[in-house]
Design a protein around this motif. Sequence first.
Motif, PDB file in Angstrom:
ATOM      1  N   GLN A 114       1.410  -1.478   0.248  1.00 39.60           N
ATOM      2  CA  GLN A 114       0.012   0.435  -0.241  1.00 39.60           C
ATOM      3  C   GLN A 114       0.487   1.126   0.106  1.00 39.60           C
ATOM      4  N   ILE A 115       2.194   1.032   0.863  1.00 42.37           N
ATOM      5  CA  ILE A 115       2.924   2.716   0.741  1.00 42.37           C
ATOM      6  C   ILE A 115       2.832   2.546  -0.742  1.00 42.37           C
ATOM      7  N   LYS A 116       3.395   1.766  -1.167  1.00 46.00           N
ATOM      8  CA  LYS A 116       4.479   1.792  -2.427  1.00 46.00           C
ATOM      9  C   LYS A 116       3.602   2.422  -3.586  1.00 46.00           C
ATOM     10  N   GLU A 117       2.295   1.643  -3.172  1.00 49.30           N
ATOM     11  CA  GLU A 117       1.453   2.452  -4.545  1.00 49.30           C
ATOM     12  C   GLU A 117       0.862   3.670  -4.259  1.00 49.30           C
ATOM     13  N   ASP A 118       0.730   4.101  -3.374  1.00 49.44           N
ATOM     14  CA  ASP A 118       0.975   5.339  -2.331  1.00 49.44           C
ATOM     15  C   ASP A 118       2.335   6.438  -3.015  1.00 49.44           C
ATOM     16  N   ASN A 119       3.158   6.160  -2.494  1.00 47.68           N
ATOM     17  CA  ASN A 119       4.564   6.780  -3.753  1.00 47.68           C
ATOM     18  C   ASN A 119       4.553   6.524  -4.600  1.00 47.68           C
ATOM     19  N   ALA A 120       4.064   5.993  -5.383  1.00 48.82           N
ATOM     20  CA  ALA A 120       3.656   5.834  -6.459  1.00 48.82           C
ATOM     21  C   ALA A 120       2.679   6.838  -7.956  1.00 48.82           C
TER      22      ALA A 120
END
Length: 124
Positions: A114-120
Amino acid sequence: MRFEKLDVWKRASRLSCQIYKETEAIQNWGFKDQITRSGLSVPSNIAEGEERETIKEKIRFLYYAKGSLGELVTQLYIGIEIGYLSKQSSMEMIKEAKEIAKIIGALIRNKESQIKEDNADYKI
């Protein structure tokens, strides 16, 4: 979601209760205190993490819970070896602890993604 609705929290809470029951007659207060604390730490850290505001904080407390499961499994093996705990019930608790650890690991991976998706989403 409220932590009380999480199956992993319910399972960890039941395991903690079982540890208290299984260690009730143990007279070695140091061992008894340590094993009950590590067992109690698992659902407590799951709950504390769920009450935190950020995903990173939630993940941190899931890691704490997972670490406490490692402590607990170690203490259960030692309890068997020194004759404080029954092998059969302890092996069942070890199996449950390892299953809970797998679930927590999956929750951690899910939250990290989720963090990676939010950062992307914020990249230009």
